[in-house]
Design a protein around this motif. Structure first.
Motif, PDB file in Angstrom:
ATOM      1  N   VAL A 373     -40.127  22.228 -18.698  1.00 47.03           N
ATOM      2  CA  VAL A 373     -41.485  22.299 -18.194  1.00 47.03           C
ATOM      3  C   VAL A 373     -42.347  21.178 -18.749  1.00 47.03           C
ATOM      4  O   VAL A 373     -42.649  21.088 -19.863  1.00 47.03           O
ATOM      5  CB  VAL A 373     -42.145  23.637 -18.328  1.00 47.03           C
ATOM      6  CG1 VAL A 373     -43.456  23.704 -17.806  1.00 47.03           C
ATOM      7  CG2 VAL A 373     -41.241  24.840 -17.534  1.00 47.03           C
ATOM      8  N   GLY A 374     -42.962  20.568 -17.899  1.00 50.27           N
ATOM      9  CA  GLY A 374     -43.809  19.407 -18.301  1.00 50.27           C
ATOM     10  C   GLY A 374     -43.032  17.954 -18.449  1.00 50.27           C
ATOM     11  O   GLY A 374     -43.638  17.233 -19.252  1.00 50.27           O
ATOM     12  N   TRP A 402     -42.767  28.276  -8.322  1.00 44.72           N
ATOM     13  CA  TRP A 402     -43.526  27.542  -8.815  1.00 44.72           C
ATOM     14  C   TRP A 402     -44.808  27.269  -8.006  1.00 44.72           C
ATOM     15  O   TRP A 402     -44.636  27.170  -6.901  1.00 44.72           O
ATOM     16  CB  TRP A 402     -42.838  26.240  -8.968  1.00 44.72           C
ATOM     17  CG  TRP A 402     -42.049  26.020 -10.339  1.00 44.72           C
ATOM     18  CD1 TRP A 402     -41.966  26.874 -11.278  1.00 44.72           C
ATOM     19  CD2 TRP A 402     -40.854  25.187 -10.518  1.00 44.72           C
ATOM     20  NE1 TRP A 402     -41.140  26.553 -12.108  1.00 44.72           N
ATOM     21  CE2 TRP A 402     -40.403  25.284 -11.886  1.00 44.72           C
ATOM     22  CE3 TRP A 402     -40.216  24.142  -9.845  1.00 44.72           C
ATOM     23  CZ2 TRP A 402     -39.509  24.493 -12.387  1.00 44.72           C
ATOM     24  CZ3 TRP A 402     -39.545  23.094 -10.459  1.00 44.72           C
ATOM     25  CH2 TRP A 402     -39.092  23.315 -11.821  1.00 44.72           C
ATOM     26  N   HIS A 405     -48.789  22.917  -9.606  1.00 42.80           N
ATOM     27  CA  HIS A 405     -48.790  21.974 -10.720  1.00 42.80           C
ATOM     28  C   HIS A 405     -47.170  21.833 -11.192  1.00 42.80           C
ATOM     29  O   HIS A 405     -46.801  20.642 -11.154  1.00 42.80           O
ATOM     30  CB  HIS A 405     -49.380  22.652 -12.104  1.00 42.80           C
ATOM     31  CG  HIS A 405     -49.199  21.853 -13.421  1.00 42.80           C
ATOM     32  ND1 HIS A 405     -48.250  21.986 -14.112  1.00 42.80           N
ATOM     33  CD2 HIS A 405     -49.972  20.917 -13.527  1.00 42.80           C
ATOM     34  CE1 HIS A 405     -48.500  21.089 -15.184  1.00 42.80           C
ATOM     35  NE2 HIS A 405     -49.659  20.508 -14.753  1.00 42.80           N
ATOM     36  N   ASP A 406     -46.390  22.910 -11.155  1.00 46.15           N
ATOM     37  CA  ASP A 406     -44.951  22.708 -11.735  1.00 46.15           C
ATOM     38  C   ASP A 406     -44.138  22.045 -10.568  1.00 46.15           C
ATOM     39  O   ASP A 406     -43.257  21.001 -10.908  1.00 46.15           O
ATOM     40  CB  ASP A 406     -44.189  24.081 -12.259  1.00 46.15           C
ATOM     41  CG  ASP A 406     -44.728  24.226 -13.659  1.00 46.15           C
ATOM     42  OD1 ASP A 406     -45.055  23.408 -14.455  1.00 46.15           O
ATOM     43  OD2 ASP A 406     -44.675  25.360 -14.053  1.00 46.15           O
ATOM     44  N   ARG A 409     -44.792  18.363 -10.348  1.00 47.85           N
ATOM     45  CA  ARG A 409     -44.368  17.249 -11.496  1.00 47.85           C
ATOM     46  C   ARG A 409     -42.655  17.356 -11.768  1.00 47.85           C
ATOM     47  O   ARG A 409     -42.252  16.429 -12.059  1.00 47.85           O
ATOM     48  CB  ARG A 409     -44.747  18.042 -12.896  1.00 47.85           C
ATOM     49  CG  ARG A 409     -46.308  17.661 -13.048  1.00 47.85           C
ATOM     50  CD  ARG A 409     -46.658  18.280 -14.406  1.00 47.85           C
ATOM     51  NE  ARG A 409     -46.083  17.982 -15.737  1.00 47.85           N
ATOM     52  CZ  ARG A 409     -46.235  16.587 -16.125  1.00 47.85           C
ATOM     53  NH1 ARG A 409     -47.176  15.866 -15.859  1.00 47.85           N
ATOM     54  NH2 ARG A 409     -45.380  16.378 -17.259  1.00 47.85           N
ATOM     55  N   LEU A 410     -42.041  18.473 -11.098  1.00 49.05           N
ATOM     56  CA  LEU A 410     -40.788  18.662 -11.448  1.00 49.05           C
ATOM     57  C   LEU A 410     -39.765  18.794 -10.178  1.00 49.05           C
ATOM     58  O   LEU A 410     -38.794  18.157 -10.117  1.00 49.05           O
ATOM     59  CB  LEU A 410     -40.335  19.971 -12.082  1.00 49.05           C
ATOM     60  CG  LEU A 410     -40.950  20.010 -13.795  1.00 49.05           C
ATOM     61  CD1 LEU A 410     -40.834  21.421 -14.346  1.00 49.05           C
ATOM     62  CD2 LEU A 410     -40.367  18.911 -14.439  1.00 49.05           C
TER      63      LEU A 410
END
Length: 713
Positions: A373-374, A402, A405-406, A409-410
């Motif tokens: 995560v991140g 999710w 945000h996640d 990003r992912l």
């Protein structure tokens, strides 16, 4: 030019797929000015979707409809007409077909009802339509259908308004015997962004049938997968040939059958007949033909979509990757239940991942933990390393719920890895209202195979692995399933032969049968027993009795003359109590080994079928049987056994070997015999004893044949 195809009977015209799905000109017979009416919907659909070809409304009560000239008949159009859609009352259909044929229409779609589904008179009217069409060289779709529409070429002339107005073209062709289900499948797929090539509702299949469409779609450059919704198959030989053609073209056929619950055993004199439930037969035959059968609408769509995107895997070895340990465990459990293997990671991958993994231990399933995560860079490195692992052939990225945000990003990292992978790779991402909409949008825009649950993703992957196996088996299947020369009906066999008569017939046909002697009564039994040798088997034959063991008329493993005498006395008492008529005492050599049933039955749709399964008294107790079309090749017999618990047992275990090859010889030989003997209604070879040594052979120790009553002149 119309030519015959492999799936068609001699003299039957080939299907012009372009005229069916993407005609350049369409006549709508019975078009109406009522915007709410059924007969106005085809015209409405063509106009609202921007059809670029010529539209010819036909209705003698109008001169203009929707701004277009309206004609009293197709013959009055004065221009070539590729296709016609008939929306008139049933009693007017024959004249409308006659008019279309005279005008040279290539494909006539009859949406009207009131034909074969209405009984014998309706069937006669339907046959008249086919005769009219074939006389003039036209093909007929329906009746009682919603017709066809083409998403790729934007030709939507079907008479239903219950279809999505935003079309996504693709390479999956939908063929359905139900108009409503055709629309359901289309809407469900389109709503999930799954592209569709076209849809055909075949209705009563008076002329154009499912086999015709598979045959034509096998040659279609826009089609990669055929998705079927079927209630019954009306022409199995043509269907088989068409599916074989699709296989040669590398195009999977996926099928959902209605009526799966209609599996009650039919009234029968043999174990085989009692076990031949309609859906059991359908599923087994589909397996043999290489059709991927599924059990729900969503699974049909999911599996077709995945098959249209990726090449089938080399095996069913699956890698599971998730940032959730619980999801890893759940996915592994479900994968195993679905027949997928979840092997360990290679030593190289474990070493490489261990260097940077701060939490947990790398394995399969691989829990990425909160470390990912991140940290999109770490994720990319991990997925790149896993791509090189040789221990698996498919990948599932299982994503939790999710939020934006996640997801932002992912998810791009998972999508990029899935799209660049050389192995079939899918993403499951659980959905939740007011939370995962952004994730769903990212996945849709990423154009990677994705599913709304782990179960859906794993089911699609398991079907992908099944297709890989089916494709390999289909490559070995015979191009045509032809029986040998017809075997004459033996004059000495009654309609219900005794076991001894049945086995004598099988012996004459070259099949291995246990050595036995039939005595009129118990007199002389001791001498015969001494000749055969103890231990032996004694059976009392009685008129009309097929399953002797059910009545206690079989004794196995008699060790001496005293036990034989006791068995004879027991038989006499049973016959007296049940008022049975004796037909002889049968003494036979004893064989030991594993019991298998090999049976035959004639299905009204599929024709001669062979059944193989666990035998003896367990034949109807264990769910371990499989049905196959006759005759079978050796490869098909081996494949059928591989799908059975008893078949896998016969491959040997813990140092024990069995003569499975001898059983295969019996299966193939009897399948050829049964296929060539149309006077045989049912048959059981039960049990066939397979020796527990690799060269000990296999022998038929009991048999029941049921003959078809001779036709009266």
């Amino acid at each position: 030019m119309n030519i015959e195809t492999a799936s068609q009977a001699p003299g039957r015209l080939a299907l012009d797929l372009e005229a069916l799905l993407a005609p350049r000109s369409i006549a709508i017979v019975g078009a109406s000015s009522n915007p709410e009416g059924y007969s106005s919907r085809s015209l409405t659909n063509l106009l609202r979707t921007g059809y670029s070809g010529s539209i010819y409304p036909v209705n003698p009560r109008h001169t203009e409809l929707a701004g277009l000239p309206c004609y009293p008949s197709v013959g009055h159009v004065g221009q070539p007409v590729d296709a016609a859609i008939l929306l008139v009352r049933g009693e007017l259909v024959a004249d409308a077909v006659r008019d279309c044929v005279a005008a040279g229409v290539k494909v006539i779609t009859v949406c009207s009802a009131g034909f074969a589904e209405d009984g014998e008179e309706g069937q006669a009217r339907q046959e008249q339509l086919v005769d009219l069409a074939r006389t003039g060289g036209s093909r007929l779709l329906g009746p009682n259908c919603i017709g066809a529409f083409d998403v790729v070429e934007n030709v939507v002339g079907c008479p239903t308004l219950n279809i999505t107005e935003v079309f996504t073209p693709g390479n999956i062709a939908i063929v359905s015997q139900s108009g409503g289900m055709a629309v359901n499948l289309f809407n469900r797929a389109q709503g999930r962004g799954i592209g569709i090539r076209g849809v055909v509702s075949v209705g009563n299949e008076a002329d154009i049938n499912v086999a015709d469409l598979i045959d034509a779609l096998a040659d279609d450059e826009h089609t990669k997968v055929v998705a079927l919704f079927v209630e019954e198959l009306r022409d199995v030989p043509a269907f088989s040939a068409a599916v074989a053609k699709a296989h040669r073209a590398g195009k999977p056929v996926v099928a959902l059958k209605a009526g799966r619950s209609e599996a009650g055993a039919r009234s029968s004199l043999t174990h085989t007949g009692a076990l031949a439930g309609s859906h059991a037969v359908f599923g087994d035959v589909m397996e043999q033909l290489g059709v991927l059968e599924v059990d729900s609408v969503d699974t049909l769509i999911d599996s077709a979509d995945l098959l249209s995107r990726v090449e089938p895997p080399a095996s069913n070895r699956l890698l599971i990757v998730s940032p959730s340990g619980g999801e890893c465990s759940h996915a592994a459990d479900r994968a195993t239940e679905l027949g997928l293997r979840v092997p360990p990671l290679s030593a190289r991958s474990i070493d490489a991942l261990s260097a940077d993994m701060r939490f947990g231990t790398p394995g399969n399933p691989l829990d990425l933990t909160g470390q990912v995560v991140g940290n999109a860079g770490y994720l990319a490195d991990v997925l790149s390393e896993l791509e090189r692992d040789p221990e698996f052939d498919m990948v599932l990225y299982a994503i939790p719920t999710w939020g934006p945000h996640d997801a932002q990003r992912l998810l791009p990292g998972f999508i990029a890895a899935a799209r660049s992978s050389t192995k079939p790779t899918v993403i499951s991402a659980w959905t939740a209202a007011n939370l995962t909409e952004h994730a769903e949008s990212v996945l849709a825009d990423g154009d990677a195979g994705h599913f709304g649950s782990v179960d859906a993703a794993l089911t699609a992957l398991s079907n992908l692995a099944r297709w890989s196996r089916l494709r390999a088996a289909a490559a070995k299947a015979p191009p045509e399933r032809l029986a040998g020369p017809a075997l004459p009906r033996p004059g000495e066999l009654p309609e219900l032969p005794t076991e001894h008569q049945s086995k004598a017939f099988l012996r004459r046909q070259g099949l291995p049968v246990s050595r036995e002697v039939l005595l009129a009564d118990a007199a002389g039994a001791a001498g015969v027993a001494a000749e055969i040798g103890f231990p032996l088997v004694a059976k009392q034959l009685c008129a009309g009795v097929v399953h002797k063991s059910d009545l206690g008329l079989v004794r196995v493993g008699l060790r001496d003359e005293a036990e034989l005498d006791q068995a004879v006395r027991d038989f006499a008492q049973i016959m007296a109590v049940r008022c049975l008529k004796p037909e002889g005492l049968l003494l036979a050599e004893l064989h030991r080994g594993t019991e298998v049933i090999v049976g035959g039955i004639r299905d009204p749709r599929f024709g001669p079928l062979l059944m193989i399964g666990a035998g003896g008294v367990l034949a109807e107790l264990l769910d371990d049987v499989v049905f196959r079309l006759c005759p079978l090749t050796r490869e098909e017999a081996e494949s059928a056994l591989d799908g059975l618990a008893v078949g896998l047992l016969l491959r040997g275990h813990r140092g024990t070997g069995y003569d499975r090859d001898a059983l295969v010889e019996i299966i193939v030989g009897f399948s050829e015999l049964f296929a060539a003997s149309d006077w045989l209604a049912q048959a059981d070879l039960n049990p066939v004893i397979v020796a527990d040594t690799p060269t000990g052979g296999a022998v038929i120790v009991d048999a029941a044949l049921v003959l078809t009553p001779p036709t009266k002149e």
